[in-house]
Write a protein that holds these residues in place. Structure first.
Motif, PDB file in Angstrom:
ATOM      1  N   ALA A  78       6.322 -11.184  -3.727  1.00 23.84           N
ATOM      2  CA  ALA A  78       5.723 -11.325  -2.398  1.00 23.84           C
ATOM      3  C   ALA A  78       5.171  -9.977  -1.994  1.00 23.84           C
ATOM      4  O   ALA A  78       5.781  -8.935  -2.241  1.00 23.84           O
ATOM      5  CB  ALA A  78       6.763 -11.807  -1.382  1.00 23.84           C
ATOM      6  N   TRP A 116       1.174 -12.022   4.644  1.00 23.56           N
ATOM      7  CA  TRP A 116       2.109 -12.078   3.524  1.00 23.56           C
ATOM      8  C   TRP A 116       1.733 -13.210   2.570  1.00 23.56           C
ATOM      9  O   TRP A 116       1.331 -14.296   2.986  1.00 23.56           O
ATOM     10  CB  TRP A 116       3.533 -12.265   4.029  1.00 23.56           C
ATOM     11  CG  TRP A 116       4.117 -11.003   4.582  1.00 23.56           C
ATOM     12  CD1 TRP A 116       4.238 -10.656   5.896  1.00 23.56           C
ATOM     13  CD2 TRP A 116       4.638  -9.912   3.822  1.00 23.56           C
ATOM     14  NE1 TRP A 116       4.795  -9.405   6.016  1.00 23.56           N
ATOM     15  CE2 TRP A 116       5.057  -8.922   4.750  1.00 23.56           C
ATOM     16  CE3 TRP A 116       4.785  -9.655   2.455  1.00 23.56           C
ATOM     17  CZ2 TRP A 116       5.628  -7.720   4.357  1.00 23.56           C
ATOM     18  CZ3 TRP A 116       5.355  -8.456   2.069  1.00 23.56           C
ATOM     19  CH2 TRP A 116       5.765  -7.510   3.008  1.00 23.56           C
ATOM     20  N   SER A 155       3.201 -14.994  -1.207  1.00 29.70           N
ATOM     21  CA  SER A 155       4.165 -15.050  -2.318  1.00 29.70           C
ATOM     22  C   SER A 155       3.565 -15.912  -3.420  1.00 29.70           C
ATOM     23  O   SER A 155       2.806 -16.853  -3.155  1.00 29.70           O
ATOM     24  CB  SER A 155       5.501 -15.633  -1.860  1.00 29.70           C
ATOM     25  OG  SER A 155       5.350 -16.920  -1.279  1.00 29.70           O
ATOM     26  N   GLU A 215      14.801 -10.348   2.249  1.00 30.92           N
ATOM     27  CA  GLU A 215      13.650 -10.845   2.994  1.00 30.92           C
ATOM     28  C   GLU A 215      13.295 -12.244   2.516  1.00 30.92           C
ATOM     29  O   GLU A 215      13.249 -12.521   1.319  1.00 30.92           O
ATOM     30  CB  GLU A 215      12.435  -9.919   2.813  1.00 30.92           C
ATOM     31  CG  GLU A 215      12.615  -8.528   3.409  1.00 30.92           C
ATOM     32  CD  GLU A 215      12.532  -8.537   4.929  1.00 30.92           C
ATOM     33  OE1 GLU A 215      12.079  -9.563   5.487  1.00 30.92           O
ATOM     34  OE2 GLU A 215      12.901  -7.525   5.546  1.00 30.92           O
ATOM     35  N   PHE A 220      10.987 -15.501   1.796  1.00 27.15           N
ATOM     36  CA  PHE A 220       9.632 -15.925   1.476  1.00 27.15           C
ATOM     37  C   PHE A 220       9.687 -17.331   0.872  1.00 27.15           C
ATOM     38  O   PHE A 220      10.761 -17.846   0.560  1.00 27.15           O
ATOM     39  CB  PHE A 220       8.965 -14.962   0.493  1.00 27.15           C
ATOM     40  CG  PHE A 220       8.740 -13.584   1.044  1.00 27.15           C
ATOM     41  CD1 PHE A 220       7.610 -13.311   1.799  1.00 27.15           C
ATOM     42  CD2 PHE A 220       9.657 -12.568   0.821  1.00 27.15           C
ATOM     43  CE1 PHE A 220       7.401 -12.035   2.327  1.00 27.15           C
ATOM     44  CE2 PHE A 220       9.455 -11.302   1.343  1.00 27.15           C
ATOM     45  CZ  PHE A 220       8.334 -11.033   2.101  1.00 27.15           C
ATOM     46  N   CYS A 221       8.532 -17.928   0.690  1.00 30.20           N
ATOM     47  CA  CYS A 221       8.435 -19.308   0.213  1.00 30.20           C
ATOM     48  C   CYS A 221       8.176 -19.340  -1.295  1.00 30.20           C
ATOM     49  O   CYS A 221       7.401 -18.538  -1.822  1.00 30.20           O
ATOM     50  CB  CYS A 221       7.306 -20.040   0.920  1.00 30.20           C
ATOM     51  SG  CYS A 221       7.406 -20.050   2.728  1.00 30.20           S
ATOM     52  N   ARG A 281       4.894 -16.589   5.350  1.00 34.68           N
ATOM     53  CA  ARG A 281       6.289 -16.598   4.951  1.00 34.68           C
ATOM     54  C   ARG A 281       7.165 -17.446   5.863  1.00 34.68           C
ATOM     55  O   ARG A 281       8.386 -17.476   5.692  1.00 34.68           O
ATOM     56  CB  ARG A 281       6.822 -15.165   4.931  1.00 34.68           C
ATOM     57  CG  ARG A 281       6.650 -14.423   6.252  1.00 34.68           C
ATOM     58  CD  ARG A 281       7.068 -12.978   6.150  1.00 34.68           C
ATOM     59  NE  ARG A 281       8.463 -12.815   5.785  1.00 34.68           N
ATOM     60  CZ  ARG A 281       9.077 -11.636   5.710  1.00 34.68           C
ATOM     61  NH1 ARG A 281       8.394 -10.526   5.951  1.00 34.68           N
ATOM     62  NH2 ARG A 281      10.336 -11.568   5.378  1.00 34.68           N
ATOM     63  N   SER A 282       6.591 -18.151   6.815  1.00 30.44           N
ATOM     64  CA  SER A 282       7.367 -18.972   7.740  1.00 30.44           C
ATOM     65  C   SER A 282       7.111 -20.451   7.484  1.00 30.44           C
ATOM     66  O   SER A 282       6.164 -20.816   6.780  1.00 30.44           O
ATOM     67  CB  SER A 282       7.018 -18.628   9.187  1.00 30.44           C
ATOM     68  OG  SER A 282       5.635 -18.878   9.433  1.00 30.44           O
ATOM     69  N   CYS A 323       8.521 -22.674   5.647  1.00 34.01           N
ATOM     70  CA  CYS A 323       8.402 -23.018   4.226  1.00 34.01           C
ATOM     71  C   CYS A 323       8.588 -24.514   3.994  1.00 34.01           C
ATOM     72  O   CYS A 323       7.776 -25.164   3.324  1.00 34.01           O
ATOM     73  CB  CYS A 323       9.420 -22.228   3.410  1.00 34.01           C
ATOM     74  SG  CYS A 323       9.167 -20.430   3.422  1.00 34.01           S
ATOM     75  N   GLN A 341      12.601 -21.906   0.926  1.00 33.36           N
ATOM     76  CA  GLN A 341      12.768 -20.520   1.354  1.00 33.36           C
ATOM     77  C   GLN A 341      13.884 -19.860   0.557  1.00 33.36           C
ATOM     78  O   GLN A 341      14.987 -20.398   0.445  1.00 33.36           O
ATOM     79  CB  GLN A 341      13.105 -20.457   2.845  1.00 33.36           C
ATOM     80  CG  GLN A 341      13.139 -19.043   3.410  1.00 33.36           C
ATOM     81  CD  GLN A 341      13.498 -19.035   4.880  1.00 33.36           C
ATOM     82  OE1 GLN A 341      14.658 -19.184   5.255  1.00 33.36           O
ATOM     83  NE2 GLN A 341      12.486 -18.868   5.727  1.00 33.36           N
TER      84      GLN A 341
END
Length: 327
Positions: free
Chosen positions: A222, A229, A231, A275, A277-278, A289-290, A292, A299
């Motif tokens: 990511a 962001w 990933s 941290e 991430f998806c 990144r939110s 997911c 996530q």
């Protein structure tokens, strides 16, 4: 990160070259490429590689039987930033990291080999096939290759177009001053020297991951791209192997890493992530990144990559890095 040249295809060129040699592969791209060829037979698919091909040059693959299905795969050398580019297809073939000749291999993992997806050649391409880019450089490939390598070395080349204009000539002169060499308009010698210097400078730049666990591992990263962001994954790294998953000069805090073991249907995630991430089960690229789950992702917690030194960060994965292997 692997970048597939979606529009970069192998094109038939044999009809334009009546004197072409059997098994010839020509490079009309602006990159140095490493190529491998495979063919079908009674014992399965055999393959040989790697042959390095300079921009505007050709190589010959010998020993390939006539009248059998043939396949081709190529990738850019490590001289370029931004990750390798590939010319590939849909047929999985066993390959080795160094030069190889493999006959009828099927279980790549058991033999300690990697898998690459080769493109099947049309019958008329077996005599001579050409690697191209969306920008069809053709006879300008050598000049475009010089421009591309100057760009990879940080010289001011704004456009790679294969036309050696005043700006390109000025950057060539700057390279000659920096290296104390003179090429006198010999672009073959120039592109070879540029490639050697770029390899020495760029082959380690970025995030390099080594797998010292007892089995293969899948890697995702990511990072922030254009203030957003992102990933993406997966890269498969076999036991005892290393891979450069980011091929750009890194800054501290720029990249986060996730990994999981690959053992049939069972996998274990990397520990000590900080941290979120998806990720997705198959190959993926997630923007943001939110939310997911709402977007069909899972996530997971990523680790920060080590602080880079001169743009290079290295990670070594061991069994103790994965959850159920430590009590």
């Amino acid at each position: 990160m692997r970048i597939v040249m979606v529009l970069a295809v192998l094109v038939l060129a044999g009809i334009f070259a009546p004197q072409a040699r059997a098994g010839e592969v020509c490079n009309e791209t602006s990159y140095y490429v490493d190529a491998a060829k495979a063919w079908g037979g009674q014992n399965g698919i055999s393959a040989q590689g790697w042959q390095r091909i300079a921009p505007g040059s050709c190589v010959r693959f010998s020993g390939v039987p006539a009248g059998v299905p043939q396949f081709l795969y190529a990738r850019t050398s490590e001289a370029y930033l931004g990750g390798p580019r590939e010319w590939r297809g849909l047929t999985p073939v066993c390959v080795d990291r160094a030069n190889f000749q493999i006959e009828g291999a099927e279980d790549c993992e058991a033999m300690g080999l990697e898998v690459r997806e080769f493109r099947q050649l049309a019958p008329s391409e077996r005599t001579r096939a050409v690697l191209v880019e969306p920008d069809d450089f053709g006879s300008r490939a050598l000049e475009a290759g010089v421009q591309r390598l100057l760009q990879a070395l940080g010289y001011e080349v704004r456009v790679v177009d294969g036309f050696a204009g005043r700006r390109s000539r000025a950057q060539i002169a700057a390279f000659e001053r920096d290296t104390g060499a003179s090429f006198g308009g010999n672009y073959e010698r120039l592109v070879e020297r540029l490639h050697t210097v770029a390899l020495e400078r760029n082959r380690e730049v970025g995030l390099n991951v080594c797998n010292q666990t007892s089995g293969p591992a899948g890697i995702a990263i990511a990072r922030q791209r254009n203030e957003r962001w992102q990933s993406r994954g997966w890269w498969r790294i076999e036991t005892g192997s290393c891979m450069r998953v980011v091929a750009e000069r890194l800054q501290p805090g720029e990249v986060f890493l996730f990994a999981q073991t690959i053992d049939g249907e069972r996998s274990e995630p990397l520990r000590r992530g900080v941290e979120a991430f998806c990720v997705a089960p198959g190959r993926f690229m997630s923007e943001g990144r939110s939310s997911c789950a709402e977007r069909g992702y899972t996530q997971v917690m990523f680790r920060p990559s080590p602080v880079p030194v001169d743009g290079v960060a290295r990670v070594t994965l061991e069994d103790a890095d994965f959850e159920d292997l430590v009590q």
